[in-house]
Design a protein around this motif. Sequence first.
Motif, PDB file in Angstrom:
ATOM      1  N   ASN A 207       0.888  -1.177  -0.056  1.00  0.00           N
ATOM      2  CA  ASN A 207       0.041   0.173  -0.033  1.00  0.00           C
ATOM      3  C   ASN A 207       0.764   1.257  -0.029  1.00  0.00           C
ATOM      4  O   ASN A 207       0.632   2.309  -0.569  1.00  0.00           O
ATOM      5  N   SER A 208       1.963   1.279   0.610  1.00  0.00           N
ATOM      6  CA  SER A 208       3.081   2.457   0.911  1.00  0.00           C
ATOM      7  C   SER A 208       4.091   2.308  -0.259  1.00  0.00           C
ATOM      8  O   SER A 208       4.838   3.483  -0.148  1.00  0.00           O
ATOM      9  N   TYR A 209       3.836   1.593  -1.224  1.00  0.00           N
ATOM     10  CA  TYR A 209       4.962   1.438  -2.310  1.00  0.00           C
ATOM     11  C   TYR A 209       4.980   2.672  -3.152  1.00  0.00           C
ATOM     12  O   TYR A 209       3.912   2.665  -3.779  1.00  0.00           O
ATOM     13  N   GLU A 210       6.159   3.216  -3.365  1.00  0.00           N
ATOM     14  CA  GLU A 210       6.089   4.353  -4.155  1.00  0.00           C
ATOM     15  C   GLU A 210       7.583   4.153  -4.837  1.00  0.00           C
ATOM     16  O   GLU A 210       8.642   4.834  -4.293  1.00  0.00           O
ATOM     17  N   PRO A 211       7.614   3.658  -5.920  1.00  0.00           N
ATOM     18  CA  PRO A 211       8.714   3.488  -6.811  1.00  0.00           C
ATOM     19  C   PRO A 211       9.337   4.619  -7.522  1.00  0.00           C
ATOM     20  O   PRO A 211       8.398   5.484  -7.785  1.00  0.00           O
ATOM     21  N   GLU A 212      10.628   4.766  -7.520  1.00  0.00           N
ATOM     22  CA  GLU A 212      11.168   6.034  -7.955  1.00  0.00           C
ATOM     23  C   GLU A 212      11.108   5.886  -9.387  1.00  0.00           C
ATOM     24  O   GLU A 212      11.140   6.733 -10.000  1.00  0.00           O
ATOM     25  N   SER A 213      11.062   4.806 -10.347  1.00  0.00           N
ATOM     26  CA  SER A 213      10.957   4.731 -11.588  1.00  0.00           C
ATOM     27  C   SER A 213      10.420   3.388 -12.117  1.00  0.00           C
ATOM     28  O   SER A 213      10.326   2.575 -11.261  1.00  0.00           O
ATOM     29  N   ALA A 214      10.010   3.352 -13.221  1.00  0.00           N
ATOM     30  CA  ALA A 214       9.310   2.159 -13.844  1.00  0.00           C
ATOM     31  C   ALA A 214      10.159   0.860 -13.854  1.00  0.00           C
ATOM     32  O   ALA A 214      10.096  -0.316 -13.955  1.00  0.00           O
ATOM     33  N   MET A 215      11.634   1.227 -13.990  1.00  0.00           N
ATOM     34  CA  MET A 215      12.556   0.168 -13.948  1.00  0.00           C
ATOM     35  C   MET A 215      12.594  -0.535 -12.696  1.00  0.00           C
ATOM     36  O   MET A 215      12.847  -1.798 -12.576  1.00  0.00           O
ATOM     37  N   GLU A 216      12.205   0.059 -11.711  1.00  0.00           N
ATOM     38  CA  GLU A 216      12.148  -0.444 -10.141  1.00  0.00           C
ATOM     39  C   GLU A 216      11.003  -1.335 -10.078  1.00  0.00           C
ATOM     40  O   GLU A 216      11.030  -2.581  -9.466  1.00  0.00           O
ATOM     41  N   ILE A 217       9.823  -1.069 -10.841  1.00  0.00           N
ATOM     42  CA  ILE A 217       8.905  -1.849 -10.877  1.00  0.00           C
ATOM     43  C   ILE A 217       9.117  -2.926 -11.579  1.00  0.00           C
ATOM     44  O   ILE A 217       8.620  -4.276 -11.268  1.00  0.00           O
ATOM     45  N   LEU A 218       9.773  -3.130 -12.624  1.00  0.00           N
ATOM     46  CA  LEU A 218      10.284  -4.222 -13.410  1.00  0.00           C
ATOM     47  C   LEU A 218      11.206  -5.324 -12.708  1.00  0.00           C
ATOM     48  O   LEU A 218      10.778  -6.381 -12.617  1.00  0.00           O
ATOM     49  N   ALA A 219      12.044  -4.871 -11.781  1.00  0.00           N
ATOM     50  CA  ALA A 219      12.839  -5.517 -10.994  1.00  0.00           C
ATOM     51  C   ALA A 219      12.008  -6.140  -9.985  1.00  0.00           C
ATOM     52  O   ALA A 219      12.190  -7.419  -9.684  1.00  0.00           O
ATOM     53  N   MET A 220      11.034  -5.551  -9.478  1.00  0.00           N
ATOM     54  CA  MET A 220      10.082  -6.026  -8.623  1.00  0.00           C
ATOM     55  C   MET A 220       9.207  -7.129  -9.225  1.00  0.00           C
ATOM     56  O   MET A 220       9.005  -8.319  -8.509  1.00  0.00           O
ATOM     57  N   VAL A 221       8.880  -7.012 -10.329  1.00  0.00           N
ATOM     58  CA  VAL A 221       8.015  -7.755 -11.137  1.00  0.00           C
ATOM     59  C   VAL A 221       8.748  -9.142 -11.325  1.00  0.00           C
ATOM     60  O   VAL A 221       8.362 -10.388 -11.311  1.00  0.00           O
ATOM     61  N   GLU A 222       9.963  -8.940 -11.783  1.00  0.00           N
ATOM     62  CA  GLU A 222      10.948 -10.072 -12.036  1.00  0.00           C
ATOM     63  C   GLU A 222      11.230 -10.916 -10.888  1.00  0.00           C
ATOM     64  O   GLU A 222      11.713 -12.097 -10.985  1.00  0.00           O
ATOM     65  N   GLY A 223      11.302 -10.325  -9.638  1.00  0.00           N
ATOM     66  CA  GLY A 223      11.322 -10.975  -8.466  1.00  0.00           C
ATOM     67  C   GLY A 223      10.121 -11.858  -7.868  1.00  0.00           C
ATOM     68  O   GLY A 223      10.288 -12.301  -6.885  1.00  0.00           O
ATOM     69  N   LEU A 224       9.261 -11.585  -8.519  1.00  0.00           N
ATOM     70  CA  LEU A 224       7.759 -11.992  -7.920  1.00  0.00           C
ATOM     71  C   LEU A 224       7.908 -13.758  -7.776  1.00  0.00           C
ATOM     72  O   LEU A 224       7.248 -14.273  -6.928  1.00  0.00           O
ATOM     73  N   PRO A 225       8.367 -14.319  -8.957  1.00  0.00           N
ATOM     74  CA  PRO A 225       8.281 -15.922  -8.740  1.00  0.00           C
ATOM     75  C   PRO A 225       8.997 -16.415  -7.521  1.00  0.00           C
ATOM     76  O   PRO A 225       8.773 -17.266  -6.968  1.00  0.00           O
ATOM     77  N   ALA A 226      10.345 -15.530  -7.251  1.00  0.00           N
ATOM     78  CA  ALA A 226      11.129 -16.114  -6.239  1.00  0.00           C
ATOM     79  C   ALA A 226      10.528 -15.843  -4.792  1.00  0.00           C
ATOM     80  O   ALA A 226      10.333 -16.711  -4.058  1.00  0.00           O
ATOM     81  N   ALA A 227       9.420 -14.645  -4.903  1.00  0.00           N
ATOM     82  CA  ALA A 227       9.020 -14.504  -3.500  1.00  0.00           C
ATOM     83  C   ALA A 227       7.749 -15.432  -3.437  1.00  0.00           C
ATOM     84  O   ALA A 227       7.520 -15.896  -2.349  1.00  0.00           O
ATOM     85  N   LEU A 228       6.925 -15.608  -4.391  1.00  0.00           N
ATOM     86  CA  LEU A 228       5.953 -16.760  -4.296  1.00  0.00           C
ATOM     87  C   LEU A 228       6.409 -18.090  -3.945  1.00  0.00           C
ATOM     88  O   LEU A 228       5.802 -18.823  -3.359  1.00  0.00           O
ATOM     89  N   THR A 229       7.513 -18.358  -4.640  1.00  0.00           N
ATOM     90  CA  THR A 229       8.057 -19.680  -4.260  1.00  0.00           C
ATOM     91  C   THR A 229       8.568 -19.777  -2.984  1.00  0.00           C
ATOM     92  O   THR A 229       8.305 -20.816  -2.364  1.00  0.00           O
TER      93      THR A 229
END
Length: 301
Positions: A207-229
């Motif tokens: 809820n409080s996530y405020e990314p500095e750039s869209a590339m930071e969102i890309l890094a977060m999205v690419e880390g989702l599989p590891a987090a869900l695993t």
Amino acid sequence: MADARRAAKHQARTGSLAGKGPVGRAVARGTNLAGKARTAAAGRLRKAADTRAAGTVAQQRAEVRKAPARKAARRALRRSAARFQGRRLLAALLAGALGLVGFITSPIGRKLGLPWLIHPGRRLYTRLMRTAADERKERDTHIRDRLADEEAAADAEAAGDGTEQIGDTAERPEGPVPAPSTSNDKGESVSGFRFEEYAAEMEAAANSYEPESAMEILAMVEGLPAALTSVASVMQILAERADSEFPLEKEVADGFNDIFGALMSAVAEDMGPLFRTAHEQDIARHEDPRNGSEAEKGWNV
């Protein structure tokens, strides 16, 4: 979390019935009945989804379990096919050499009425290829039978050691056992692992996530599989310990195992490629800027 919110709303409606009039209580009862129906429907949908997820996980586990035997069988079949082609080449060479002799023996065989002198090369090639084909068929049948036996043995071993499903291995006492005290000297409750607190922290962070750039969102999205695993691994650990260490029934361990399968089937492995495909040009401006990042900033809007 959705179940917890629905339960909290139901408790709030039930607790406030005393201060309402007849009309308010009737409306609250109707709302409660609708909530129960919605909860039952959600439970049925969740059960169907869990069943599908369990089937998918079981199929993937079977594929991984049988992969070594299938790989060996494919290699053996390729060797069998190569051996057959080698026999075909050898038969062609021998038949070709004998076919030269057939130019002389074939007319003699026709005049004397001796069929075995007519086209000796062709007859030799046909006999050799028939023998080679029969031997290849026998080899391939043996390879496939051995593959079926190895797959059946792998399935039996998996069913025996409990890898497919949490086995009923927990040793439970025959009679009731008094529970140890879970409070300290000050009377405070002691808890070693509260998954909901960590989940609430993750929800608050989202809820409080405020990314500095869209590339930071890309890094977060690419880390989702590891987090869900990792979250799925928590359910797997709880399933194993619930059956082997905790004083719980088998159904509870199976419930943790079902959650593990559902989470593994929901791992967002396609989110990263989808993000990169949808924002290919935007990402290229950051990863491969033209004449440097400062020059590329001239196109920023």
